[in-house]
Design a protein around this motif. Sequence first.
Motif, PDB file in Angstrom:
ATOM      1  N   THR A 184      70.677  34.190  47.190  1.00 35.37           N
ATOM      2  CA  THR A 184      69.549  34.860  47.865  1.00 35.37           C
ATOM      3  C   THR A 184      68.794  33.774  48.755  1.00 35.37           C
ATOM      4  N   LYS A 185      68.462  34.243  49.881  1.00 34.37           N
ATOM      5  CA  LYS A 185      67.981  33.354  50.901  1.00 34.37           C
ATOM      6  C   LYS A 185      66.578  33.115  51.015  1.00 34.37           C
ATOM      7  N   GLY A 186      66.060  32.064  51.475  1.00 32.75           N
ATOM      8  CA  GLY A 186      64.721  31.511  51.232  1.00 32.75           C
ATOM      9  C   GLY A 186      63.514  32.608  51.012  1.00 32.75           C
ATOM     10  N   ASP A 187      63.509  33.410  52.110  1.00 33.26           N
ATOM     11  CA  ASP A 187      62.405  34.221  52.074  1.00 33.26           C
ATOM     12  C   ASP A 187      62.764  35.739  51.907  1.00 33.26           C
ATOM     13  N   ALA A 188      63.857  36.024  51.542  1.00 31.48           N
ATOM     14  CA  ALA A 188      64.591  37.298  51.627  1.00 31.48           C
ATOM     15  C   ALA A 188      63.762  38.180  50.859  1.00 31.48           C
ATOM     16  N   ASP A 189      63.620  39.378  50.939  1.00 35.43           N
ATOM     17  CA  ASP A 189      62.943  40.409  49.626  1.00 35.43           C
ATOM     18  C   ASP A 189      64.173  41.073  49.196  1.00 35.43           C
ATOM     19  N   VAL A 190      65.143  40.680  49.179  1.00 38.43           N
ATOM     20  CA  VAL A 190      66.434  41.371  48.394  1.00 38.43           C
ATOM     21  C   VAL A 190      67.066  40.148  47.722  1.00 38.43           C
ATOM     22  N   LEU A 191      67.471  40.698  46.468  1.00 44.31           N
ATOM     23  CA  LEU A 191      68.337  39.560  45.707  1.00 44.31           C
ATOM     24  C   LEU A 191      69.844  39.649  46.444  1.00 44.31           C
ATOM     25  N   GLY A 192      70.403  38.559  46.349  1.00 47.02           N
ATOM     26  CA  GLY A 192      71.776  38.356  46.935  1.00 47.02           C
ATOM     27  C   GLY A 192      72.574  37.767  45.944  1.00 47.02           C
ATOM     28  N   PHE A 193      73.915  38.247  45.782  1.00 44.71           N
ATOM     29  CA  PHE A 193      75.067  37.639  44.897  1.00 44.71           C
ATOM     30  C   PHE A 193      76.292  37.582  45.496  1.00 44.71           C
ATOM     31  N   VAL A 247      70.619  43.348  46.017  1.00 45.54           N
ATOM     32  CA  VAL A 247      69.911  44.141  44.830  1.00 45.54           C
ATOM     33  C   VAL A 247      68.300  44.282  45.429  1.00 45.54           C
ATOM     34  N   SER A 248      67.613  45.189  45.260  1.00 49.76           N
ATOM     35  CA  SER A 248      66.053  45.524  45.226  1.00 49.76           C
ATOM     36  C   SER A 248      65.728  45.823  43.781  1.00 49.76           C
ATOM     37  N   LEU A 249      64.351  45.432  43.738  1.00 51.44           N
ATOM     38  CA  LEU A 249      63.725  46.094  42.480  1.00 51.44           C
ATOM     39  C   LEU A 249      62.852  46.892  42.899  1.00 51.44           C
ATOM     40  N   ARG A 250      63.030  48.438  42.565  1.00 53.85           N
ATOM     41  CA  ARG A 250      62.410  49.504  43.200  1.00 53.85           C
ATOM     42  C   ARG A 250      61.178  49.838  42.003  1.00 53.85           C
ATOM     43  N   ILE A 251      59.948  49.685  42.808  1.00 55.15           N
ATOM     44  CA  ILE A 251      58.796  50.068  41.933  1.00 55.15           C
ATOM     45  C   ILE A 251      58.977  51.523  41.457  1.00 55.15           C
ATOM     46  N   ASP A 252      58.715  51.655  40.075  1.00 58.11           N
ATOM     47  CA  ASP A 252      58.783  53.141  39.817  1.00 58.11           C
ATOM     48  C   ASP A 252      57.571  54.002  40.005  1.00 58.11           C
ATOM     49  N   LYS A 291      63.991  31.747  38.034  1.00 59.57           N
ATOM     50  CA  LYS A 291      64.685  30.680  38.320  1.00 59.57           C
ATOM     51  C   LYS A 291      66.181  30.705  38.098  1.00 59.57           C
ATOM     52  N   ALA A 292      66.416  31.041  37.028  1.00 58.36           N
ATOM     53  CA  ALA A 292      67.836  31.400  36.311  1.00 58.36           C
ATOM     54  C   ALA A 292      68.698  32.468  37.085  1.00 58.36           C
ATOM     55  N   LEU A 293      67.818  33.424  37.352  1.00 58.93           N
ATOM     56  CA  LEU A 293      68.197  34.540  38.128  1.00 58.93           C
ATOM     57  C   LEU A 293      68.746  33.961  39.526  1.00 58.93           C
ATOM     58  N   LEU A 294      67.965  33.307  40.207  1.00 55.68           N
ATOM     59  CA  LEU A 294      68.202  32.913  41.582  1.00 55.68           C
ATOM     60  C   LEU A 294      69.039  31.696  41.619  1.00 55.68           C
ATOM     61  N   GLU A 295      69.105  31.026  40.560  1.00 59.63           N
ATOM     62  CA  GLU A 295      70.024  29.868  40.749  1.00 59.63           C
ATOM     63  C   GLU A 295      71.140  29.393  39.834  1.00 59.63           C
ATOM     64  N   THR A 296      71.376  30.317  38.882  1.00 57.33           N
ATOM     65  CA  THR A 296      72.419  30.033  37.684  1.00 57.33           C
ATOM     66  C   THR A 296      73.504  30.810  37.817  1.00 57.33           C
ATOM     67  N   GLU A 297      74.877  30.227  38.049  1.00 53.24           N
ATOM     68  CA  GLU A 297      75.910  31.138  38.117  1.00 53.24           C
ATOM     69  C   GLU A 297      76.164  31.685  36.644  1.00 53.24           C
ATOM     70  N   THR A 298      76.807  32.967  36.560  1.00 56.66           N
ATOM     71  CA  THR A 298      77.124  33.404  35.434  1.00 56.66           C
ATOM     72  C   THR A 298      78.486  33.820  35.247  1.00 56.66           C
ATOM     73  N   SER A 299      79.201  33.827  34.189  1.00 57.50           N
ATOM     74  CA  SER A 299      80.542  34.208  34.080  1.00 57.50           C
ATOM     75  C   SER A 299      80.808  35.351  32.622  1.00 57.50           C
ATOM     76  N   LEU A 300      81.513  36.245  33.033  1.00 57.10           N
ATOM     77  CA  LEU A 300      81.941  37.163  31.903  1.00 57.10           C
ATOM     78  C   LEU A 300      83.075  37.702  31.979  1.00 57.10           C
ATOM     79  N   ARG A 301      83.840  38.293  31.059  1.00 55.40           N
ATOM     80  CA  ARG A 301      85.155  38.965  31.046  1.00 55.40           C
ATOM     81  C   ARG A 301      84.862  40.339  31.346  1.00 55.40           C
ATOM     82  N   VAL A 302      85.428  41.063  31.998  1.00 50.52           N
ATOM     83  CA  VAL A 302      85.270  42.597  32.110  1.00 50.52           C
ATOM     84  C   VAL A 302      86.633  43.128  32.424  1.00 50.52           C
ATOM     85  N   ARG A 303      86.756  44.367  31.658  1.00 51.23           N
ATOM     86  CA  ARG A 303      87.819  45.309  31.887  1.00 51.23           C
ATOM     87  C   ARG A 303      87.597  46.314  32.813  1.00 51.23           C
TER      88      ARG A 303
END
Length: 339
Positions: free
Chosen positions: A96-105, A127-132, A10-22
């Motif tokens: 990420t859209k409702g029934d999408a099978d990829v994660l969108g950001f 983003v896809s989660l590729r089964i190893d 739920k956090a992955l799909l709904e919560t915004e995150t922020s960071l500092r990056v160079r």
Amino acid sequence: MTEVTTEAVKALLETETSLRVRPRYEGSNINTWIGFKHVNYMVEEAVLEHFRASGLGSRLLFEEHGLGVDLVDLDTRILHAFHQDDEARALVAPRTKGDADVLGFDVTLYVERDGKELKAVTSKVKVSLRIDGYLDRVDVPEPLARFAVAGLGGGAQAGPHHGAEVTEAANTALSAGRGTTGADDPVLAQLIGGDNAFGWKWRIPYPYCHFNERLAMSGYLRQVEEVVDLFLADRGISIKTLLDDRKWIPVVPRSHIQFLGEALMEEDLYTVFTVEEVFKDFTYTARTDFYVVRDGRLVQTATGRITHGYAVFQNRSDWSLVSFDDHVIRAFKGEAAAG
């Protein structure tokens, strides 16, 4: 084994995150400006940090659950240039859209200029989660099951060459250096046809891959950067030539790469760079298509576009966009050698 919880997803799909990056030092090739590849690396790092912040870091997902985090679609616009030592504020918003099978950001990078924070980069990422399948498989956690795929790029449409029969030539031995270009290669000749295009055949090396065998998004970014360099040299307007003659530097306001399949370590990758349009003498757009050959047939593994222009620098820190002259436009259009 660490459990993947509904709350973490739920956090992955709904919560915004922020960071500092160079940006990394490696990305500063001309004066202190940072190239598009390393801007995209900052976008990638922001997405990976979003996974970590949700409790679903890429290491945990792979080691505990056999899922590789793969960026499979990266569409980035650069609005303001980055320099060495800049610090960006990166904001990642799940889309990420409702029934999408990829994660969108949606990823936005902000940078400070003269005391004001400016929106410097906007990027849409999938983003896809590729089964190893390389090591022993494990059960996919139910909360992530809809995003887990056995192969990358299955939902995208390949181009007209996909599936065509070809005859390969043995001309990418390790001694061949940067690989093979030109119509002497039968596969490149077939792919280029009569288009205003440049082709490059090259063996996929280990450093461009991840999760044991497959070419990563960062590898494709490096490939785009390389093929542009080779294309410009082939047309007689190499980066060094215009830098020395005119103090012109290449700028890339937009880049887009989309996976259509998977390319594997040590396969020969056929990269075709096709100029599509020169726009108002300030930018040109080109399509980049990637293929491998399996069982005598072409398999398109990715496609993308890049928008390219030039700036002239007045000193070590300032530059401005310039319009193309006839000499350069003719080179882009393939009408004559720009000697």
